[in-house]
Motif scaffolding. Structure first.
Motif, PDB file in Angstrom:
ATOM      1  N   LEU A 128       0.781  -1.383   0.386  1.00 24.48           N
ATOM      2  CA  LEU A 128       0.004   0.023  -0.076  1.00 24.48           C
ATOM      3  C   LEU A 128       0.954   1.155   0.666  1.00 24.48           C
ATOM      4  O   LEU A 128       0.840   2.368   0.077  1.00 24.48           O
ATOM      5  CB  LEU A 128      -1.045   0.314   1.007  1.00 24.48           C
TER       6      LEU A 128
ATOM      7  N   GLU B 106     -11.014   7.125 -11.295  1.00 20.06           N
ATOM      8  CA  GLU B 106      -9.667   6.983  -9.886  1.00 20.06           C
ATOM      9  C   GLU B 106      -9.669   5.073 -10.141  1.00 20.06           C
ATOM     10  O   GLU B 106     -10.027   4.654 -10.766  1.00 20.06           O
ATOM     11  CB  GLU B 106     -10.215   7.103  -9.022  1.00 20.06           C
ATOM     12  N   LYS B 107      -8.064   5.058 -10.255  1.00 18.90           N
ATOM     13  CA  LYS B 107      -7.633   3.782 -10.617  1.00 18.90           C
ATOM     14  C   LYS B 107      -6.547   4.009  -9.355  1.00 18.90           C
ATOM     15  O   LYS B 107      -5.794   4.439  -9.489  1.00 18.90           O
ATOM     16  CB  LYS B 107      -7.219   3.865 -11.771  1.00 18.90           C
ATOM     17  N   GLU B 108      -6.120   2.578  -8.780  1.00 17.84           N
ATOM     18  CA  GLU B 108      -4.974   2.273  -8.481  1.00 17.84           C
ATOM     19  C   GLU B 108      -3.926   1.194  -9.489  1.00 17.84           C
ATOM     20  O   GLU B 108      -4.079   0.229 -10.539  1.00 17.84           O
ATOM     21  CB  GLU B 108      -5.428   0.731  -7.566  1.00 17.84           C
ATOM     22  N   PRO B 118      -3.652   4.932  -5.357  1.00 15.89           N
ATOM     23  CA  PRO B 118      -4.716   4.755  -5.397  1.00 15.89           C
ATOM     24  C   PRO B 118      -4.347   6.504  -6.109  1.00 15.89           C
ATOM     25  O   PRO B 118      -4.594   7.487  -5.541  1.00 15.89           O
ATOM     26  CB  PRO B 118      -5.218   5.465  -3.989  1.00 15.89           C
ATOM     27  N   TRP B 120      -4.859   9.700  -9.287  1.00 16.21           N
ATOM     28  CA  TRP B 120      -6.462   9.807 -10.200  1.00 16.21           C
ATOM     29  C   TRP B 120      -5.780  10.292 -11.434  1.00 16.21           C
ATOM     30  O   TRP B 120      -5.007  10.147 -10.781  1.00 16.21           O
ATOM     31  CB  TRP B 120      -6.845  11.208  -9.360  1.00 16.21           C
ATOM     32  N   THR B 147     -14.935  10.700 -11.706  1.00 17.07           N
ATOM     33  CA  THR B 147     -14.877  10.094 -10.071  1.00 17.07           C
ATOM     34  C   THR B 147     -15.237  11.016  -8.946  1.00 17.07           C
ATOM     35  O   THR B 147     -17.041  12.016  -9.212  1.00 17.07           O
ATOM     36  CB  THR B 147     -13.113  10.914  -9.908  1.00 17.07           C
ATOM     37  N   LYS B 207      -1.199  12.893  -7.555  1.00 21.88           N
ATOM     38  CA  LYS B 207      -1.862  11.588  -7.721  1.00 21.88           C
ATOM     39  C   LYS B 207      -2.320  11.466  -9.294  1.00 21.88           C
ATOM     40  O   LYS B 207      -2.299   9.875  -9.327  1.00 21.88           O
ATOM     41  CB  LYS B 207      -3.915  11.913  -6.885  1.00 21.88           C
TER      42      LYS B 207
END
Ligand SMILES: [Cu+2]
Lengths: 397, 383
Positions: A128, B106-108, B118, B120, B147, B207
């Motif tokens: 994470l 939004e995407k990991e 995480p 953007w 989003t 992000k």
């Protein structure tokens, strides 16, 4: 009221009694199974995963290699995919590799050209993106178990533990010639130095405890182990006959001090192992001076009866010997969990003898017709604390 | 005894130098662990550690494992040449119109092997699409916000106030579920960038809401093998400092897969610095020198024959160079920290005859090669 109403507890068979005892356990099992299987309608509360990692012992087993023990302290399985050393991503292997289950541990080995005598920092990066950083304050080869180093560590323990206790005991003949009043002063002094040692042992135990994974609950564990130790020792002392009390008391003082010295040895050994051996010849001198009063404390209850040389030597060994053992364990096989437990036991032992020597002081003072909280006792106590406090200047940085 | 006192006195000097390390030195000496001079006299230091065992080609400084580019939906290597000319048509006045659709998502994303961020994103990728056009083209960018946060697109360039993509100008921040059409003419030519300008700015940029915006001069630039390199970084633990540095998002990707180029051909890099939390980034080319076009807004180099340039936040430029020798040559910022944290790669320079094999080695195909060499002809798609 009828007298022949059956009492269910008495008329029930043994098997129904067991059934009644087991019923709540079975129901609890059902509730837990329901929670695990269905989430118990609490799914929305589960929130985001939390990652916690405890970095344990870091060793430098050979040139160009760093190894570290880590324990997954978080509520769920976690993975360490990347490692940084000194702000640089670095190659590494983990044993066992892959995800670490909750409370599981792994050993990370990093082939890194560390520099003798300099500081390094290691950061573990989780899936994470959380970071866990540990530092090597002064890089030096981790001592490997060898005959000569074993002997040298033993020598350090000898200087810090056994020698000062023995030297302190050499005051015994002088103490036997003291008046009852002066002896009372010495006993109060013993209480003072033991109180100082109790505080020091508590702080040392805390220091080891903060390095433990959270699930060990270090601080409550120290307190509980210490309280249990006091309880066990009080229960034992309650059984003794009054005749052997002085020697028994000395043995218990020696045991408490011994466990304290074990902790001191652990700290010294671990410091050497981590390259932080803030304890050269100079510091060993300081410890010797600091610990000399421990010998007075041990023999103080014995002034009325001479138990013989053999007993003195045994007492010195119990009080001072553990410093040697501690140095070995700390240097070669440091385990913060066991260290914390030993120190907590030591704390309990010291508190128990403070109680007992305190009672001795109270009895003696009453016999002399003096007030318990008089200047003599208070002066002795203050002298004991002060001796420990000021001699500790030598060993604090 | 006197010898001991003497050594004690000399140690006192050491103690003055620094309590921590000095104390350790004294301690180590007491058990004979370290020669006393080791930490003080560097000429007498033990020989440096031999190369560590089991390391890669770069002395062990690497990310362990590989990133799943398929799962991510983008590959840094493909992003080098992934020019997006938009949907091209012609306006009644003869002007070229380029229509783009950009969606905030939004995407990991996996930014280092096994490390997820995480993000953007614009169109589900970081960086967003490389918009490429010719000066004077009309650009029409339809922006959808899919989003849960308000976002914008702010383009570097010249345009009307309401098209600036900042809060308080025109539509301001585009709310979740809403959309807006940014429309303006592409000018001036150069190597530009676009990014989200919603507040808080730092977070929206770092992000992942940014991309390259390349405006070609009307007359074009000389034919060359062209690459878009966007220097970015990720603060994975949100402490205001970056953990991973990269070009096109994935750390050390071009060290693991060196970029194939041909000896002697002209290579043109569109280099953009979109770093957050660090003030500067840079570029240093090994075994070579290059011409640099600051912001790409001139046809003449603004710096000639340099091998290192520095770019502040949001700065861009175009680099042109040729390799005289074959082999693998490193490129990285001359900021050691960023280099060791992922922003480092290699060019694999080969003879023309060996180029097909080099492409294959890097897992690339002819389409990638074609895009790399026809970047400046994108304008031809409608002009
Ligand atoms: Cu935004």
């Amino acid at each position: 009221m009828s007298t022949n109403v059956p009492n269910p507890a008495k008329t029930g068979t043994a098997s129904s009694l067991w059934g009644l005892a087991i019923l709540p356990v079975l129901l609890l099992g059902a509730v837990l199974a329901y929670l695990v299987a269905t989430g118990g309608g609490l799914k929305g509360l589960s929130g985001l995963p939390v990652e916690q990692l405890n970095i344990g012992r870091i060793t430098l087993p050979e040139r160009g290699v760093i190894t570290m023990q880590v324990v997954n302290d978080s509520p769920q399985t976690m993975t360490i995919p990347q490692v940084m050393v000194d702000d640089a991503f670095w190659n590494f292997t983990a044993d066992p590799p892959g995800p670490i289950p909750r409370l599981g541990s792994t050993t990370i080995t990093i082939p890194y050209p560390w520099v003798e005598g300099e500081a390094h920092s290691i950061t573990l990066l989780s899936t994470l993106g959380a970071t866990f950083t540990a530092t090597i304050p002064v890089a030096t080869l981790t001592p490997q178990l060898s005959g000569s180093l074993f002997a040298r560590f033993g020598l350090v323990g000898l200087y810090v533990g056994l020698v000062p206790v023995l030297l302190g005991m050499l005051w015994y003949p002088w103490m036997r010639r003291l008046s009852g009043r002066a002896m009372n002063f010495i006993l109060s002094l013993t209480v003072g130095l033991l109180v100082y040692l109790a505080i020091g042992t508590w702080l040392d135990a805390q220091e080891f405890a903060v390095g433990l994974p959270a699930f060990w609950q270090g601080t409550p564990a120290i307190t509980l182990i210490a309280v249990l130790t006091v309880g066990v020792l009080l229960a034992i002392s309650g059984k003794r006959n009054a005749d052997e009390q002085p020697l028994g008391l000395s043995y218990r003082i020696a045991t408490g001090i011994g466990l304290h010295n074990l902790g001191e040895g652990l700290a010294i050994g671990a410091a050497f192992a981590m390259g932080e051996g803030a304890l050269g010849t100079f510091l060993i001198l300081g410890f010797t001076l600091h610990n000399i009063t421990e010998g007075i404390g041990i023999v103080a209850p014995l002034v009325k009866r001479n138990p013989g040389l053999k007993q003195f030597f045994l007492l010195a060994l119990i009080a001072g010997g553990p410093a040697i053992l501690g140095t070995w364990i700390g240097g070669f096989a440091f385990n913060p969990v066991l260290s914390t437990v030993f120190l907590a036991i030591g704390l309990g032992a010291i508190v128990q003898v403070v109680w007992e020597v305190g009672q001795l002081v109270v009895r003696n003072t009453a016999r002399l017709g003096l007030p318990v909280a008089g200047w003599s006792n208070f002066g002795g106590f203050t002298a004991g604390v002060a001796l420990m406090y000021f001699t500790a200047f030598m060993v604090k940085f | 005894m006197s010898r001991w006192l003497q050594s004690l006195l000399s140690r006192r000097d050491v103690l003055r130098a620094g309590a921590g390390s000095a104390a350790a030195l004294v301690g180590a000496q007491a058990v004979g662990q370290v020669p006393p001079a080791a930490a003080m006299d560097h000429t007498k230091m033990p020989p440096p550690a031999t190369s560590p065992k089991g390391h890669g080609e770069h002395g062990g400084n690497l990310l362990v494992g590989t990133v799943d580019h398929v799962r991510n939906g983008f590959d840094p290597m493909q992003l080098l040449t992934d020019w997006d000319g938009g949907k091209v048509s012609r306006l009644p006045n003869g002007q070229t119109l380029r229509d783009y659709t950009i969606t905030a998502q939004e995407k990991e994303i996996e930014i280092a092997p096994g490390v997820f961020f995480p993000a953007w994103t614009y169109n589900g990728r970081v960086p967003g699409p490389t918009l490429r056009c010719t000066e004077g083209d009309r650009l029409r960018i339809t922006f959808f916000n899919h989003t849960s946060h308000p976002h914008t697109i702010h383009f570097h360039g010249v345009h009307a106030a309401e098209m600036d993509g900042v809060p308080g100008a025109g539509p301001g921040e585009i709310q979740p579920g809403a959309s807006f059409v940014y429309e303006f003419d592409a000018e001036p030519f150069g190597c530009h960038l676009y990014h989200c300008h919603a507040t808080s700015l730092k977070r929206h940029i770092h992000k992942g809401m940014y991309g390259a915006f390349i405006v070609d001069p009307r007359g074009g630039r000389p034919p060359a093998r062209e690459f878009m390199m966007l220097q970015n970084a990720f603060d994975t633990n949100f402490d205001g400092a970056n953990e991973i540095y990269a070009v096109n998002t994935v750390g050390f990707e071009f060290a693991r897969r060196p970029i194939p180029v041909k000896k002697g051909e002209l290579i043109r890099l569109y280099l953009i610095n979109i770093l957050e939390f660090d003030l500067i980034n840079g570029f240093h080319l090994h075994a070579n020198f290059f011409n640099y076009y600051d912001t790409g807004t001139t046809l003449e180099p603004t710096s000639r024959i340099v091998d290192t340039i520095t770019q502040g936040q949001g700065q861009r430029g175009i680099l042109e160079f040729r390799y005289r020798f074959t082999g693998q040559f490193m490129f990285h910022p001359h900021i050691s920290e960023f280099t060791e944290l992922g922003w480092m790669g290699l060019f694999n320079v080969v003879e023309s005859a060996n180029y097909a094999a080099a492409l294959k080695d890097a897992g690339l195909d002819a389409a990638w090669d074609r895009r790399a060499t026809q970047g400046s002809t994108v304008k031809g798609q409608g002009a």
